[in-house]
Design a protein around this motif. Structure first.
Motif, PDB file in Angstrom:
ATOM      1  N   ALA C 239      33.597 -19.870  98.311  1.00  0.00           N
ATOM      2  CA  ALA C 239      33.865 -19.266  97.009  1.00  0.00           C
ATOM      3  C   ALA C 239      34.450 -17.873  97.186  1.00  0.00           C
ATOM      4  CB  ALA C 239      32.585 -19.198  96.185  1.00  0.00           C
ATOM      5  N   ALA C 240      33.926 -17.126  98.153  1.00  0.00           N
ATOM      6  CA  ALA C 240      34.435 -15.764  98.370  1.00  0.00           C
ATOM      7  C   ALA C 240      35.901 -15.804  98.758  1.00  0.00           C
ATOM      8  CB  ALA C 240      33.615 -15.083  99.458  1.00  0.00           C
ATOM      9  N   ILE C 241      36.247 -16.761  99.637  1.00  0.00           N
ATOM     10  CA  ILE C 241      37.628 -16.809 100.123  1.00  0.00           C
ATOM     11  C   ILE C 241      38.563 -17.400  99.070  1.00  0.00           C
ATOM     12  CG2 ILE C 241      39.144 -17.929 101.796  1.00  0.00           C
ATOM     13  CD1 ILE C 241      37.005 -17.594 103.860  1.00  0.00           C
ATOM     14  N   TYR C 242      38.167 -18.525  98.494  1.00  0.00           N
ATOM     15  CA  TYR C 242      39.115 -19.249  97.644  1.00  0.00           C
ATOM     16  C   TYR C 242      39.128 -18.758  96.212  1.00  0.00           C
ATOM     17  CZ  TYR C 242      39.456 -22.167 101.714  1.00  0.00           C
ATOM     18  OH  TYR C 242      39.655 -22.585 102.990  1.00  0.00           O
ATOM     19  N   GLU C 243      38.009 -18.188  95.726  1.00  0.00           N
ATOM     20  CA  GLU C 243      38.007 -17.719  94.342  1.00  0.00           C
ATOM     21  C   GLU C 243      38.231 -16.224  94.224  1.00  0.00           C
ATOM     22  OE1 GLU C 243      34.381 -19.046  92.526  1.00  0.00           O
ATOM     23  OE2 GLU C 243      34.713 -21.080  93.264  1.00  0.00           O
ATOM     24  N   ALA C 250      33.055 -15.379 106.022  1.00  0.00           N
ATOM     25  CA  ALA C 250      33.254 -16.174 107.230  1.00  0.00           C
ATOM     26  C   ALA C 250      34.004 -17.452 106.915  1.00  0.00           C
ATOM     27  CB  ALA C 250      31.897 -16.499 107.843  1.00  0.00           C
ATOM     28  N   THR C 251      34.939 -17.814 107.803  1.00  0.00           N
ATOM     29  CA  THR C 251      35.535 -19.145 107.736  1.00  0.00           C
ATOM     30  C   THR C 251      35.321 -19.801 109.102  1.00  0.00           C
ATOM     31  OG1 THR C 251      37.537 -20.382 107.223  1.00  0.00           O
ATOM     32  CG2 THR C 251      37.826 -18.216 108.227  1.00  0.00           C
ATOM     33  N   CYS C 252      35.918 -20.982 109.331  1.00  0.00           N
ATOM     34  CA  CYS C 252      35.564 -21.785 110.521  1.00  0.00           C
ATOM     35  C   CYS C 252      35.547 -20.964 111.814  1.00  0.00           C
ATOM     36  CB  CYS C 252      36.542 -22.940 110.702  1.00  0.00           C
ATOM     37  SG  CYS C 252      36.850 -23.864 109.184  1.00  0.00           S
ATOM     38  N   ASN C 253      36.644 -20.212 112.043  1.00  0.00           N
ATOM     39  CA  ASN C 253      36.756 -19.546 113.341  1.00  0.00           C
ATOM     40  C   ASN C 253      35.770 -18.390 113.501  1.00  0.00           C
ATOM     41  OD1 ASN C 253      38.357 -18.273 111.325  1.00  0.00           O
ATOM     42  ND2 ASN C 253      39.264 -16.992 112.910  1.00  0.00           N
ATOM     43  N   ASP C 254      35.257 -17.823 112.391  1.00  0.00           N
ATOM     44  CA  ASP C 254      34.322 -16.703 112.523  1.00  0.00           C
ATOM     45  C   ASP C 254      33.011 -17.136 113.148  1.00  0.00           C
ATOM     46  OD1 ASP C 254      35.727 -15.831 109.498  1.00  0.00           O
ATOM     47  OD2 ASP C 254      35.837 -14.539 111.280  1.00  0.00           O
ATOM     48  N   ALA C 270      21.529 -17.533 115.127  1.00  0.00           N
ATOM     49  CA  ALA C 270      21.025 -16.309 114.478  1.00  0.00           C
ATOM     50  C   ALA C 270      21.903 -15.123 114.828  1.00  0.00           C
ATOM     51  CB  ALA C 270      19.585 -16.055 114.899  1.00  0.00           C
ATOM     52  N   HIS C 271      22.353 -15.063 116.076  1.00  0.00           N
ATOM     53  CA  HIS C 271      23.220 -13.949 116.451  1.00  0.00           C
ATOM     54  C   HIS C 271      24.540 -14.009 115.704  1.00  0.00           C
ATOM     55  CE1 HIS C 271      20.644 -12.440 119.562  1.00  0.00           C
ATOM     56  NE2 HIS C 271      20.541 -13.651 120.085  1.00  0.00           N
ATOM     57  N   VAL C 272      25.059 -15.245 115.604  1.00  0.00           N
ATOM     58  CA  VAL C 272      26.358 -15.403 114.946  1.00  0.00           C
ATOM     59  C   VAL C 272      26.272 -14.992 113.481  1.00  0.00           C
ATOM     60  CG1 VAL C 272      28.046 -17.115 114.189  1.00  0.00           C
ATOM     61  CG2 VAL C 272      27.182 -17.165 116.520  1.00  0.00           C
ATOM     62  N   CYS C 273      25.273 -15.540 112.767  1.00  0.00           N
ATOM     63  CA  CYS C 273      25.111 -15.145 111.355  1.00  0.00           C
ATOM     64  C   CYS C 273      24.792 -13.657 111.272  1.00  0.00           C
ATOM     65  CB  CYS C 273      23.976 -15.938 110.703  1.00  0.00           C
ATOM     66  SG  CYS C 273      24.159 -17.721 110.820  1.00  0.00           S
ATOM     67  N   GLY C 274      23.991 -13.185 112.255  1.00  0.00           N
ATOM     68  CA  GLY C 274      23.540 -11.800 112.211  1.00  0.00           C
ATOM     69  C   GLY C 274      24.653 -10.792 112.406  1.00  0.00           C
ATOM     70  N   ASN C 275      25.824 -11.257 112.857  1.00  0.00           N
ATOM     71  CA  ASN C 275      26.948 -10.326 113.005  1.00  0.00           C
ATOM     72  C   ASN C 275      27.333  -9.696 111.676  1.00  0.00           C
ATOM     73  OD1 ASN C 275      27.581 -10.283 115.724  1.00  0.00           O
ATOM     74  ND2 ASN C 275      28.638 -12.250 115.625  1.00  0.00           N
ATOM     75  N   CYS C 276      27.261 -10.490 110.622  1.00  0.00           N
ATOM     76  CA  CYS C 276      27.527  -9.956 109.287  1.00  0.00           C
ATOM     77  C   CYS C 276      26.238  -9.695 108.532  1.00  0.00           C
ATOM     78  CB  CYS C 276      28.386 -10.941 108.481  1.00  0.00           C
ATOM     79  SG  CYS C 276      30.027 -11.134 109.145  1.00  0.00           S
ATOM     80  N   HIS C 277      25.297 -10.645 108.627  1.00  0.00           N
ATOM     81  CA  HIS C 277      24.051 -10.524 107.861  1.00  0.00           C
ATOM     82  C   HIS C 277      22.999  -9.830 108.699  1.00  0.00           C
ATOM     83  CE1 HIS C 277      25.528 -13.109 104.603  1.00  0.00           C
ATOM     84  NE2 HIS C 277      26.193 -13.712 105.563  1.00  0.00           N
ATOM     85  N   GLY C 278      23.334  -8.607 109.157  1.00  0.00           N
ATOM     86  CA  GLY C 278      22.503  -7.890 110.133  1.00  0.00           C
ATOM     87  C   GLY C 278      21.077  -7.679 109.701  1.00  0.00           C
ATOM     88  N   VAL C 279      20.901  -7.248 108.454  1.00  0.00           N
ATOM     89  CA  VAL C 279      19.554  -6.902 107.986  1.00  0.00           C
ATOM     90  C   VAL C 279      18.633  -8.110 108.057  1.00  0.00           C
ATOM     91  CG1 VAL C 279      18.218  -6.145 106.021  1.00  0.00           C
ATOM     92  CG2 VAL C 279      20.411  -5.072 106.509  1.00  0.00           C
ATOM     93  N   GLN C 280      19.110  -9.218 107.458  1.00  0.00           N
ATOM     94  CA  GLN C 280      18.257 -10.409 107.424  1.00  0.00           C
ATOM     95  C   GLN C 280      18.026 -10.941 108.837  1.00  0.00           C
ATOM     96  OE1 GLN C 280      20.693  -9.644 105.466  1.00  0.00           O
ATOM     97  NE2 GLN C 280      20.552 -10.591 103.445  1.00  0.00           N
ATOM     98  N   GLY C 281      19.096 -10.891 109.658  1.00  0.00           N
ATOM     99  CA  GLY C 281      18.969 -11.375 111.037  1.00  0.00           C
ATOM    100  C   GLY C 281      17.914 -10.605 111.812  1.00  0.00           C
ATOM    101  N   GLU C 282      17.967  -9.271 111.671  1.00  0.00           N
ATOM    102  CA  GLU C 282      16.996  -8.434 112.392  1.00  0.00           C
ATOM    103  C   GLU C 282      15.585  -8.707 111.932  1.00  0.00           C
ATOM    104  OE1 GLU C 282      19.445  -4.444 112.922  1.00  0.00           O
ATOM    105  OE2 GLU C 282      17.277  -4.090 112.760  1.00  0.00           O
TER     106      GLU C 282
END
Lengths: 352, 142, 463
Positions: C239-243, C250-254, C270-282
């Protein structure tokens, strides 16, 4: 003491004619003489509008970016700002109501007969000016309701054939209702309309003093009681004004005027947009006219109809003269009754 | 009856005077400008200029919304809406990073209010800021 | 017949004729103007188009390639597969860099003799085999010295990365069906990822991957589902990308990598998601569930939030019927009680903040000054956001703490709102005082009127 002041002024300004008039002015007394207070009541409310309007003018800012905030500032920060603003809004409504009442009573008492035709005409024009004040002033707080009501109202003006579109662009300051419309309406409201009103009121009041107070047809050529204006009727006038003030204060206490939400041109119009009550009967009339009549757009027909009605109103003394000549003096009265019933009914329909 | 007449006169003039007072008192109070000369939604003071050192920022109230005023390391002033464009948390100034930072989801903006990292999708709304008489005055950009 | 106006003679027919001619010109002029206008318009359009194409720079590439016999000949067949690559190539990044067909295919572009220009003696390599593509592209793209001439900031390890990927490994095993360089970047009209028309621009990546990964038949051969692109487009990232054109999402390659494309392993999600979602990941990595998930080989973020069809989270994920907690917990056990408690606290605070906001808005619309309370309410709103972050600690007490802070602020804002309405009622009382005074004045006036009338009667009777 007062006599000394008056003599001083008389020696310099020659006000003896005015003094003579004031001292000798009498007012007829009969079943309907309560109606004689209505004109003075309109004047009183107009003075209140002038005073509260000037006070508001000290803090108000007529631009789309600042108007709403400035009214909010007046109402929330300035001492008694809420009171001055509420008074201004309520007094505007009362003024239009009392003005219509004054119109009806003078109509049914046939006060427009010779030699008072010009008094009537200037009075009707004054009524139109008051409606103009109401329409222009309503937009000034720049809230959502006002914005869309103005849009609808000026759209209707655009329906007038030939000159409608240029007239609409003139009123709006452009094709759409924008900040330019606000500034323009402000100019009309505080400069143009007051100037025209001043001229017409001087004419209207001057004529009233010159011709004296009229009596209903039944009392003509008959004996009737009178009261001297000074001090008896003037005291009653002042009493009426105090009562009006009390009504105003009560309205402000129980129904303080709201601020609303700031106008946002990009939001779609909320449901149930309608003009102020004194325009409602015209608005409802337009709604019931079918969209196309005899090849003409329904709205155009409606607007033309109102134009003709306004013209007819101005020419009432002439119609009465015609009716007299036709031998049907009561015709105009019956037409008036029908008109009043129609306006009242359509106004109520707007609230259903 | 003279006594009654003078009593009547006293009552009358007293009540009319009182009513006139109740009319003119609000008018006079209205005419005196309030402490805050302008609507707080249009222009506010964000504190004293000397209290804002280079490479520091602070939150101030702009009407009903938080604002951030900051002094860049070179001494120039900037002011922005402090409402993060992601989910409306209040941003803060990070002197260690020289960034504007939102703690809710680690959004970073540069000192021009432009997002450089994290979820914020749009730049912060910029305000116009001046130093007037030692005070920092912030107003909406017209 | 001669008539006179102002004593001067004039011929009637002469003036009538002139008037007729003028009238005719007036009536005919729109037609004439239209004809004239269309000629002018056409000329303007041509000039504009010429300017536009020049600005696009097509002219530059075209000009420098005008001497290439490859281009000249193949362009004749531009409607067929033999020549339809010419235009995309000329618009692509290789043509702009000054490369020609011979840079990849070899051959001699200076001669228009078909035998000579495509002769192996002149270096013609023909169309490389699919399986040889990485090596083929890598012959330039893996050379730092070569790439430096064109774009020093470009990486040169794509082929090496590719060989570590699932695609690269399968290709090495002999499977030619997998993606190679040209599958994603295109063959001739390659554009850089920053160009919105590029197949590898964030807005287009999912569709590019979907050419294979949405093909159910093809994916069945590898035991893979074919719904990931569709699920992704339905997610919040999609939704973020297309709308909203928010290419920070994030898209496929991210998450999967582009050249080294491999699904992240359980430990690395967790590391991969945590690259952007740092707070929740930590917060999650410090929680009790981190070790438990690893023990059961469950993916940290994906278990609750899914990998492709990531939906907007909310309290319903803790307390609803489809709560992901129910994958391990049962209704009524300690875990679900904790989840329900957190959900209840946060929902309550969110509702409280909304109520306070509505109350203050009503007060504001009535004309009261409540901007200070509205300002404070922002902090309460922030507490809701922070509480939602803290859910990832899986410790209800921490959520409760933050919710309590938020509740205190919301309560004080609500109080300000109520005080504003109190003030409104107080004003009413003040106006009653004024009303009373006015009533007194009315009474006084009435008495004065009576006295004046009495005096009038007396004076009339005595007259």
């Amino acid at each position: 003491m007062i006599a000394k002041i008056l003599t001083w002024m008389d020696d310099r300004l020659d006000i003896s004619a005015m003094r003579h008039l004031a001292v000798n002015k009498t007012v007829p007394v009969h079943r309907f003489s309560w109606a004689y207070f209505l004109g003075g009541a309109v004047l009183f409310l107009l003075m209140i509008q002038l005073a509260t309007g000037i006070l508001l003018l000290l803090y108000y800012r007529p631009s789309a970016e600042e108007a709403y905030e400035s009214v909010q500032f007046i109402v929330a920060e300035v001492e008694f700002g809420w009171l001055i603003r509420s008074m201004h809004s309520w007094s505007a409504n009362l003024l239009v109501g009392v003005a219509f009442l004054h119109l009806f009573t003078t109509f049914f008492m046939k006060a427009y007969r010779k030699p008072r035709e010009l008094t009537w005409t200037s009075g009707v024009l004054l009524l139109f000016l008051m409606l103009g004040f109401g329409f222009s002033g309503y937009l000034l707080p720049w809230n959502e309701l006002a914005y869309f009501a103005t849009q609808v109202g000026t759209d209707i003006v655009g329906a007038v054939p030939l000159i409608g579109h240029p007239l609409m662009v003139f009123l709006r300051g452009g094709e759409q209702v924008t900040g330019a419309t606000l500034t323009r309406f402000f100019g009309f409201h505080v400069a143009v309309l007051p100037a025209l009103t001043t001229v017409l009121i001087l004419l209207h009041l001057g004529l009233v003093q010159k011709h004296g107070i009229s009596v209903p047809p039944k009392l003509e050529n008959k004996a009737y009681k009178t009261l001297p204006f000074l001090p008896n009727v003037l005291l009653r006038d002042v009493l009426a004004w105090y009562v009006l003030l009390a009504v105003l204060v009560t309205l402000c206490a129980f129904f303080p005027w709201e601020l609303g939400t700031k106008a946002d041109p990009f939001v779609s119009a909320p449901q149930g947009i309608r003009p102020e009550w004194y325009f409602l009967f015209m608005f409802e009339t337009l709604k019931i006219i079918p969209s196309s009549v005899l090849g003409m757009e329904g709205e155009t027909l409606g607007v033309l109809g109102f134009g003709l009605a306004a013209l007819a109103l101005i020419l009432v003394p002439f119609w009465d003269y015609l009716a007299q000549r036709m031998g049907r003096p009561a015709l105009l009265t019956w037409l008036g009754v029908l008109a009043v019933i129609y306006m009242a009914a359509m106004t109520m329909v707007g609230y259903l | 009856m003279p006594k009654r007449r003078s009593l009547l006169k006293a009552f009358l003039s007293g009540s009319i005077a009182a009513s006139l007072l109740s009319i003119f008192y609000p008018i006079v109070r209205f005419l005196i400008p309030p402490d805050k000369p302008e609507a707080s939604a249009l222009s506010v003071s964000a504190g004293l200029s000397e209290d804002l050192a280079p490479n520091s920022g602070r939150i101030f109230r702009f009407g009903s919304q938080p604002g951030l005023v900051l002094r860049r390391p070179d001494g120039s002033l900037r002011a922005y809406s402090a409402m993060c464009t992601h989910l409306d948390c209040t941003v803060q100034y990070r002197a260690d990073l020289q960034h504007i930072y939102c703690a809710c989801h680690e959004g970073h903006y540069d000192l021009n209010g432009v997002p450089i990292s994290g979820p914020p999708p749009r730049p912060l709304e910029e305000y116009s800021v001046k130093e007037v008489g030692g005070e920092i005055i912030v107003s909406k950009v017209s | 017949m001669r008539k006179t106006i102002f004593g001067r003679h004039y011929p009637v027919w002469g003036w009538a004729g002139l008037a007729a001619v003028l009238l005719l010109m007036f009536l005919v002029q729109p037609q004439a103007y239209r004809g004239l206008a269309s000629v002018v318009h056409a000329a303007e359009q041509e000039a504009a188009e010429g300017a536009q194409s020049e600005a696009q720079g097509d002219g530059a590439a075209e000009e420098s390639h005008q001497d290439s016999s490859c281009i000249t000949c193949h362009d004749v067949f531009k409607e067929t597969p033999i020549g339809d690559m010419v235009e995309p190539f000329l618009k692509g990044v290789h043509a702009r860099a000054g490369l020609g067909c011979e840079s990849c295919h070899g051959g001699d572009p200076s001669t228009s003799d078909k035998e000579l220009s495509m002769s192996p003696d002149r270096g013609y390599k023909g169309v490389p085999a699919r399986g040889d593509m990485p090596q083929f592209c890598g012959s330039c793209h893996s050379s730092a010295e070569y790439m430096r001439r064109f774009d020093p900031s470009l990486r040169i390890d794509q082929v090496a990365e590719y060989r570590t990927s699932v695609h690269g490994q399968k290709l090495a095993e002999g499977d030619a069906n997998v993606a190679t360089c040209i599958s994603c970047h295109g063959v001739h009209g390659m554009l850089p990822a920053s160009n919105p028309l590029a197949s590898v621009h964030p807005a287009n990546v999912a569709d590019t991957c979907a050419t294979c990964h949405a093909d159910a038949e093809l994916m069945a051969q590898y035991d893979l589902p074919a719904d990931q692109p569709q699920l992704f487009k339905a997610s919040v990232h999609g939704a973020a990308i297309y709308e909203r054109n928010d290419f920070g999402a994030a898209t496929c390659n991210d998450c999967h990598g582009n050249h080294g494309a491999t699904p992240p392993g359980v430990e690395s999600v967790a590391h991969v998601c945590g690259n952007c979602h740092g707070v929740q990941g930590e917060l999650f990595s410090e929680s009790s569930h981190e070790d438990i998930f690893q023990m059961f080989e469950m993916s940290a973020c994906v278990t609750c939030h899914s990998n492709h069809e990531i939906a907007k989270p909310g309290e319903f994920m803790l307390a609803g019927e489809d709560s992901p907690c129910l994958q391990c917990h049962e209704d009524g056990d300690v875990g679900m009680e904790a989840a329900h408690a957190m959900a209840a606290d946060i929902s309550r605070l969110a509702a409280h903040v909304q109520e306070a906001r509505d109350l203050l808005t009503r007060a504001e619309q009535a004309g009261m000054e409540v901007s200070s309370a509205q300002f404070d309410l922002h902090s309460a709103h922030e507490k809701v956001i922070l509480a939602r972050n803290l859910v990832h600690t899986i410790v209800p007490e921490r959520v409760k703490e933050t919710v309590a802070e938020g509740t205190a602020i919301a309560q004080s804002a609500e109080q300000s709102g109520n005080e504003a309405f109190e003030e409104l009622r107080y004003r009413r009382t003040g106006l009653f005082v004024a009303l009373f005074v006015i009533a007194l004045a009315i009474v006084g006036l009435w008495m004065w009127i009576r006295r004046a009338d009495e005096q009038l009667e007396e004076s009339r009777q005595s007259a």
